[in-house]
Design a protein around this motif. Structure first.
Motif, PDB file in Angstrom:
ATOM      1  N   ASN A 315      11.144  13.227 -11.394  1.00 11.32           N
ATOM      2  CA  ASN A 315      10.531  14.524 -11.141  1.00 11.32           C
ATOM      3  C   ASN A 315       9.054  14.399 -10.738  1.00 11.32           C
ATOM      4  N   LEU A 316       8.530  13.162 -10.788  1.00  9.35           N
ATOM      5  CA  LEU A 316       7.097  12.941 -10.585  1.00  9.35           C
ATOM      6  C   LEU A 316       6.703  13.120  -9.121  1.00  9.35           C
ATOM      7  N   GLN A 317       5.742  13.993  -8.900  1.00  7.93           N
ATOM      8  CA  GLN A 317       5.222  14.218  -7.553  1.00  7.93           C
ATOM      9  C   GLN A 317       3.800  13.682  -7.371  1.00  7.93           C
ATOM     10  N   PHE A 318       3.021  13.695  -8.443  1.00  4.72           N
ATOM     11  CA  PHE A 318       1.618  13.288  -8.338  1.00  4.72           C
ATOM     12  C   PHE A 318       1.317  12.202  -9.370  1.00  4.72           C
ATOM     13  N   LEU A 319       1.067  10.992  -8.895  1.00  7.67           N
ATOM     14  CA  LEU A 319       0.708   9.883  -9.766  1.00  7.67           C
ATOM     15  C   LEU A 319      -0.658   9.371  -9.317  1.00  7.67           C
ATOM     16  N   LEU A 320      -1.672   9.654 -10.111  1.00  8.84           N
ATOM     17  CA  LEU A 320      -3.037   9.252  -9.775  1.00  8.84           C
ATOM     18  C   LEU A 320      -3.635   8.489 -10.952  1.00  8.84           C
ATOM     19  N   ALA A 321      -3.928   7.215 -10.711  1.00  7.02           N
ATOM     20  CA  ALA A 321      -4.471   6.355 -11.759  1.00  7.02           C
ATOM     21  C   ALA A 321      -5.587   5.472 -11.212  1.00  7.02           C
ATOM     22  N   LEU A 322      -6.270   5.927 -10.200  1.00  7.74           N
ATOM     23  CA  LEU A 322      -7.311   5.115  -9.587  1.00  7.74           C
ATOM     24  C   LEU A 322      -8.517   4.933 -10.493  1.00  7.74           C
ATOM     25  N   ASP A 323      -9.223   3.845 -10.255  1.00  6.00           N
ATOM     26  CA  ASP A 323     -10.473   3.524 -10.946  1.00  6.00           C
ATOM     27  C   ASP A 323     -10.281   3.391 -12.453  1.00  6.00           C
ATOM     28  N   ASN A 324      -9.431   2.428 -12.813  1.00 11.25           N
ATOM     29  CA  ASN A 324      -9.254   2.028 -14.207  1.00 11.25           C
ATOM     30  C   ASN A 324      -9.293   0.502 -14.264  1.00 11.25           C
ATOM     31  N   ASP A 325      -8.781  -0.062 -15.337  1.00 11.28           N
ATOM     32  CA  ASP A 325      -8.758  -1.519 -15.485  1.00 11.28           C
ATOM     33  C   ASP A 325      -7.344  -2.039 -15.715  1.00 11.28           C
ATOM     34  N   PHE A 326      -6.350  -1.339 -15.175  1.00 11.99           N
ATOM     35  CA  PHE A 326      -4.973  -1.818 -15.276  1.00 11.99           C
ATOM     36  C   PHE A 326      -4.843  -3.167 -14.561  1.00 11.99           C
ATOM     37  N   SER A 327      -3.963  -4.008 -15.075  1.00 15.79           N
ATOM     38  CA  SER A 327      -3.792  -5.339 -14.488  1.00 15.79           C
ATOM     39  C   SER A 327      -2.310  -5.701 -14.470  1.00 15.79           C
ATOM     40  N   GLY A 328      -2.024  -6.903 -13.939  1.00 14.45           N
ATOM     41  CA  GLY A 328      -0.642  -7.353 -13.846  1.00 14.45           C
ATOM     42  C   GLY A 328       0.044  -6.791 -12.615  1.00 14.45           C
ATOM     43  N   GLU A 329       1.341  -7.025 -12.538  1.00 14.59           N
ATOM     44  CA  GLU A 329       2.106  -6.528 -11.396  1.00 14.59           C
ATOM     45  C   GLU A 329       2.486  -5.070 -11.606  1.00 14.59           C
ATOM     46  N   PHE A 330       2.572  -4.373 -10.498  1.00 14.22           N
ATOM     47  CA  PHE A 330       2.964  -2.967 -10.589  1.00 14.22           C
ATOM     48  C   PHE A 330       4.470  -2.893 -10.805  1.00 14.22           C
ATOM     49  N   PRO A 331       4.923  -2.030 -11.742  1.00 13.13           N
ATOM     50  CA  PRO A 331       6.352  -2.017 -12.127  1.00 13.13           C
ATOM     51  C   PRO A 331       7.288  -1.678 -10.967  1.00 13.13           C
ATOM     52  N   ASP A 332       8.429  -2.363 -10.940  1.00 10.67           N
ATOM     53  CA  ASP A 332       9.470  -2.103  -9.935  1.00 10.67           C
ATOM     54  C   ASP A 332      10.106  -0.738 -10.100  1.00 10.67           C
ATOM     55  N   SER A 333       9.986  -0.165 -11.295  1.00  6.67           N
ATOM     56  CA  SER A 333      10.688   1.084 -11.588  1.00  6.67           C
ATOM     57  C   SER A 333      10.292   2.216 -10.655  1.00  6.67           C
ATOM     58  N   TYR A 334       9.145   2.106 -10.020  1.00 10.45           N
ATOM     59  CA  TYR A 334       8.695   3.200  -9.149  1.00 10.45           C
ATOM     60  C   TYR A 334       9.272   3.114  -7.732  1.00 10.45           C
ATOM     61  N   SER A 335      10.025   2.065  -7.459  1.00  7.19           N
ATOM     62  CA  SER A 335      10.669   1.939  -6.150  1.00  7.19           C
ATOM     63  C   SER A 335      11.638   3.080  -5.876  1.00  7.19           C
ATOM     64  N   SER A 336      12.209   3.614  -6.934  1.00  8.29           N
ATOM     65  CA  SER A 336      13.189   4.693  -6.777  1.00  8.29           C
ATOM     66  C   SER A 336      12.591   6.077  -6.985  1.00  8.29           C
ATOM     67  N   CYS A 337      11.265   6.153  -7.091  1.00 10.44           N
ATOM     68  CA  CYS A 337      10.612   7.448  -7.360  1.00 10.44           C
ATOM     69  C   CYS A 337      10.383   8.182  -6.031  1.00 10.44           C
ATOM     70  N   LYS A 338      11.431   8.661  -5.436  1.00 10.75           N
ATOM     71  CA  LYS A 338      11.369   9.257  -4.102  1.00 10.75           C
ATOM     72  C   LYS A 338      10.750  10.648  -4.095  1.00 10.75           C
ATOM     73  N   THR A 339      10.469  11.174  -5.272  1.00 17.96           N
ATOM     74  CA  THR A 339       9.838  12.505  -5.335  1.00 17.96           C
ATOM     75  C   THR A 339       8.319  12.440  -5.148  1.00 17.96           C
ATOM     76  N   LEU A 340       7.745  11.238  -5.198  1.00 19.12           N
ATOM     77  CA  LEU A 340       6.291  11.101  -5.144  1.00 19.12           C
ATOM     78  C   LEU A 340       5.708  11.662  -3.847  1.00 19.12           C
ATOM     79  N   GLN A 341       4.647  12.435  -4.009  1.00 18.39           N
ATOM     80  CA  GLN A 341       3.914  12.969  -2.867  1.00 18.39           C
ATOM     81  C   GLN A 341       2.512  12.370  -2.763  1.00 18.39           C
TER      82      GLN A 341
END
Length: 682
Positions: A315-341
Motif C-alpha cells: 500500500n506504500l506510495q511515499f517512502l522518503l528516508a533521505l539524509d540519514n545514516d542507514f547502511s548495508g544493502e537495500f532490502p530486496d523486499s521493495y522490488s515488488s512494491c509497485k505502488t511506490l510513487q
C-alpha cells in the motif's frame, strides 16, 4: 446543470431543489444547496423563514456579508456557510440558542473573533477556522460549550496559551488549533479529553515534551504537532495507541529512538517525523502489520539496516528516508512494491546493488538513490517506470552503459547521473525525452560523440556533459535548444569549432574549457562566459577583445582559421597611417629645407653678381662714420640721430631700420634713408 431551474413562481417553494418543508404546515424548514457553485450574496429575506431549522450553503462562491437579520431565524439548528468568499464582521448571532452546528470556516471574515460564541450552549460542532480575524486570545467561555465534539479554530490569528477550560470539554473528539501562534508548554491536561481521536496543533509555537499521559487517549487516531518547538523523546507509552493512523512530528527538535511499539501498530497510515534529531535503529517490524501509505523519516540520524516491511501490505506510495545514516544493502523486499510513487533514499551509506525491481516502478514519479555507495548499473527495468518525472543516481559507484530503455520515460524532466563510472556512448534514444529539462552526466567515462539527437530534447534548460571522454564535434543541433540556459561541455576531447548558432540561445552559463576545439570563439558566448570558459583549447582564437575587458590571453584569429582578425586589421591600418604621416612630414621638411637652401643660394648669387658689377659699394652697418653737412645733403640736425661736434662733423647712427652707404665716385651726390622710408623732414 442548473440546479435552481425549479426555483420559479410556477412551483411551490416546497418543490424547489434543495428545499425541505414541514409536511403538515408546508413551512420551509431546510435549505441544502452545498457545493453547487452558487454565487451572489446571502439575502436578508432569509429571515422571513421563521421555521427554518437548517441552512446549508457550504462550498459555493457566495460573497458579501452575512446579514444580521439571520438572527431572527431562532429555530435554526444548523448553519453552514463554510468554504465561500464571505467577508466583513460576523454579526452577533447569539440569539440562535438552538444552534447545534455552526460552521463559518474558510471564508474571509475579519474583525474581532466572535466571543459571544460561548453563549450558544447547545453547540455540538463549531468551525470558525481559516478566517482573517484580528489577532486575539482563545475565548475562555468556549469551555462552556460542554456538548462540543468538533472544534475547528485553525488559522484564525489566535495567540497565547490554550485556556484550561478547553480541557473540560470531555465530549470533544476533534481539537484543531493549527496554524496559529499559540504558545506555552504542550498541555498535559489534554489527556483529560478521553474522547479525542484527532489532535491538530501543528504550526504553532508550542514548547516542551510530549507527556506520557497522552497514551491515555486510547481513541487517538490522528496526531499532528509538527512545526513547533517541541523536544525530548517520544514516550514509549505512545507506541501502545493501537488506533493511531496518522502520526506527524516533523520539523521539531525531537531526539532519541522510535519506540518499538510502533512496529506493532495495525492501522498506521501516515508517519512523518522528518527534520528532527532521532537516532538509533529504526523498529524492524515497522509497517509489517499496518496498511502504511506514507512514511517520511528524512533528515534524522537513523543508522543500521533499513527496515524491510514498510511495503509489506503493498500500500506504500511515499517512502522518503533521505539524509540519514542507514547502511548495508537495500532490502530486496521493495522490488515488488509497485505502488511506490515517491522513492527517496539518498544521502545515506547504502552499498551493493539496487534490486532490479526497484528500477521498474510503474507508478513512480521520483526515484532518488543519490549520494550513497551503490554499485552495478541501471537495470533495463527502468523502462517500466514510464511515469517517472525525476531520476537521481548521482554520486554513487554505478558502472556500465546508460540503458536505451530510458527512451520509455516520456515524462522525465530531470536526469542526474553525474559522478559515477558510467561508460559507453550516450544513447541516441534520449531524443524521446521531450520533457527533459535537466541532464547531468558529468564526471563519468562516457565515450563517443555527443549524439545529435540531444537537440531534439527541446525543453532542456540545463545540459552538463563535462569530465567525460566524449569526442567528435559539437552537434549543430544544439542550437535547437531554445530553452537552454546552461551548457557545460568542458574536460572532454571535443574537436572542431563551436557552433555559431549557440549565440542565438538564451544562455547565461557556458563552459567549453579543456577540449581540443579550434576556430573562432563566437563573440556573444565569450561575452557571457569570459575567457576561462574557453581555456585549454589551443586552437581557439578571438576576433577582437571583448568590450568589457582591456586585455586578452587568447590568441587572435588569422587566415589559418578562416577568419581575419578585426583587431589585427585595425592595428595594421594604424601602422600604415602612422608611416604615411611620417613620410609626409619628412617630405615636407625636406622640401622646406631645399627651398630654404635654394633661396639662400639665389640670394648669395644675386649678391655676388651685384658685387661683381660695382666693387665700390661697401656695406657698412653699425660702423661709425664721420660726414660733413654737404655729404648728407644739407639735412637739418633734427633729422639726424646722433651727436654733433664743434667743427660740424657728425657721428651717424643707423636708425629706423635704415642703412647708410657711401659710394665713392658715384654720380649721386648723396644717399640716405631706407628703401621705402621718407625722413620726417621731407
Amino acid at each position: 446543470m442548473n440546479h435552481l431551474a425549479s426555483w420559479n413562481k410556477s412551483n411551490s417553494p416546497c418543490q424547489f431543489y434543495g428545499v425541505t418543508c414541514d409536511l403538515s404546515s408546508q413551512h420551509v424548514i431546510g435549505i441544502a444547496l452545498a457545493n453547487l457553485s452558487l454565487s451572489g450574496s446571502l439575502s436578508p429575506s432569509v429571515s422571513l423563514l421563521p421555521s427554518l431549522v437548517s441552512l446549508e450553503l457550504g462550498a459555493n462562491s457566495l460573497s458579501g456579508i452575512v446579514p444580521s437579520e439571520l438572527a431572527n431565524c431562532t429555530n435554526l439548528q444548523v448553519l453552514n456557510l463554510s468554504t465561500n468568499s464571505l467577508t466583513g464582521k460576523v454579526p452577533d448571532l447569539s440569539a440562535l440558542k438552538n444552534l447545534q452546528g455552526f460552521d463559518l470556516s474558510t471564508n474571509g471574515f475579519s474583525g474581532e473573533f466572535p466571543t459571544w460564541i460561548g453563549e450558544l450552549l447547545g453547540l455540538v460542532e463549531l468551525g470558525l477556522g481559516e478566517n482573517n480575524f484580528d489577532e486575539g486570545f482563545i475565548p475562555q467561555n468556549i469551555g462552556n460549550l460542554k456538548n462540543l465534539t468538533w472544534l475547528f479554530l485553525g488559522q484564525c490569528n489566535l495567540i497565547g496559551e490554550i485556556p484550561a477550560s478547553i480541557f473540560e470539554l470531555t465530549s470533544l473528539g476533534t481539537l484543531d488549533f493549527s496554524r496559529n501562534q499559540i504558545s506555552g508548554i504542550f498541555p498535559k491536561a489534554i489527556s483529560n479529553l478521553q474522547n479525542l481521536y484527532k489532535i491538530e496543533l501543528f504550526q504553532n509555537n508550542l514548547t516542551g515534551e510530549i507527556p506520557p499521559e497522552l497514551a491515555k487517549l486510547t481513541l487517538l487516531s490522528e496526531f499532528d504537532i509538527s512545526r513547533n518547538q517541541l523536544s525530548g523523546e517520544i514516550p514509549p507509552e505512545i507506541g501502545s495507541l493501537k488506533k493511531l493512523k496518522i502520526f506527524h512530528l516533523y520539523r521539531n527538535n525531537f531526539s532519541g529512538e522510535i519506540p518499538e511499539g510502533f512496529g506493532e501498530l495495525e492501522f498506521l497510515w501516515s508517519f512523518s517525523i522528518y527534520e528532527n534529531s532521532f537516532s538509533g535503529k529504526f523498529p524492524a517490524n515497522f509497517g509489517r502489520f499496518s496498511p502504511l501509505n506514507s512514511i517520511d523519516i528524512s533528515e534524522n540520524n537513523f543508522s543500521g539496516e533499513f527496515p524491510r516491511f514498510l511495503c509489506q501490505n503493498n500500500n506504500l506510495q511515499f517512502l522518503l528516508a533521505l539524509d540519514n545514516d542507514f547502511s548495508g544493502e537495500f532490502p530486496d523486499s521493495y522490488s515488488s512494491c509497485k505502488t511506490l510513487q515517491r522513492f527517496r533514499i539518498s544521502q545515506n551509506h547504502f552499498t551493493g546493488k539496487i534490486p532490479d525491481g526497484i528500477w521498474g516502478l510503474p507508478n513512480a514519479v521520483i526515484i532518488d538513490v543519490a549520494d550513497n555507495g551503490f554499485v552495478g548499473g541501471i537495470s533495463s527495468d527502468i523502462g517500466v517506470s514510464a511515469s517517472l518525472n525525476q531520476l537521481y543516481v548521482q554520486n554513487n559507484k554505478f558502472v556500465g552503459e546508460l540503458p536505451p530503455e530510458l527512451e520509455n520515460l516520456y515524462q522525465l524532466q530531470k536526469l542526474f547521473a553525474f559522478n559515477n563510472s558510467f561508460s559507453g556512448q550516450i544513447p541516441s534514444q534520449i531524443a524521446s525525452l521531450k520533457q527533459l529539462s535537466s541532464l547531468h552526466l558529468e564526471g563519468n567515462v562516457l565515450t563517443g560523440p555527443i549524439p545529435s539527437e540531444v537537440g531534439l530534447c527541446t525543453n532542456l534548460v540545463d545540459l552538463n556533459l563535462a569530465q567525460n571522454l566524449l569526442g567528435g564535434t559539437i552537434p549543430e543541433t544544439l542550437d535547437l535548444l531554445t530553452s537552454l540556459n546552461s551548457l557545460n561541455l568542458s574536460q572532454n576531447y571535443l574537436r572542431g569549432s563551436i557552433p555559431e548558432g549557440l549565440q542565438a540561445l538564451k544562455l547565461s552559463y557556458v563552459d567549453f574549457s579543456n577540449n581540443q576545439l579550434s576556430g573562432g570563439i563566437p563573440p556573444e558566448l565569450l561575452l557571457i562566459a569570459g575567457e576561462e570558459a574557453f581555456s585549454g583549447n589551443d586552437g581557439l582564437c578571438i576576433e577582437e577583445i571583448p568590450r568589457t575587458q582591456k586585455y586578452s590571453s587568447l590568441s587572435f584569429c588569422n587566415s589559418n582559421h578562416g577568419r581575419n582578425g578585426v583587431l589585427g586589421r585595425r592595428v595594421v591600418l594604424m601602422i600604415i597611417i602612422f608611416v604615411v604621416l611620417i613620410v609626409l612630414l619628412a617630405g615636407l621638411a625636406f622640401v622646406s629645407y631645399e627651398s630654404f637652401k635654394l633661396e639662400e643660394r639665389r640670394k648669395r648669387r644675386d649678391f655676388d653678381e651685384c658685387k661683381g658689377k660695382d666693387s665700390k659699394w661697401v656695406l657698412e652697418s653699425f660702423h661709425p662714420m664721420e660726414l660733413d653737412p654737404e655729404e648728407i645733403c644739407n639735412l637739418e640736425e633734427d633729422n639726424l640721430i646722433g651727436s654733433g661736434s664743434a667743427d660740424d662733423e657728425y657721428d651717424a647712427k643707423v636708425a629706423d631700420f635704415g642703412i647708410a652707404k657711401i659710394a665713392e665716385g658715384s654720380e649721386l651726390s648723396c644717399f640716405a634713408g631706407t628703401l621705402g622710408y621718407l625722413a620726417p623732414g621731407n
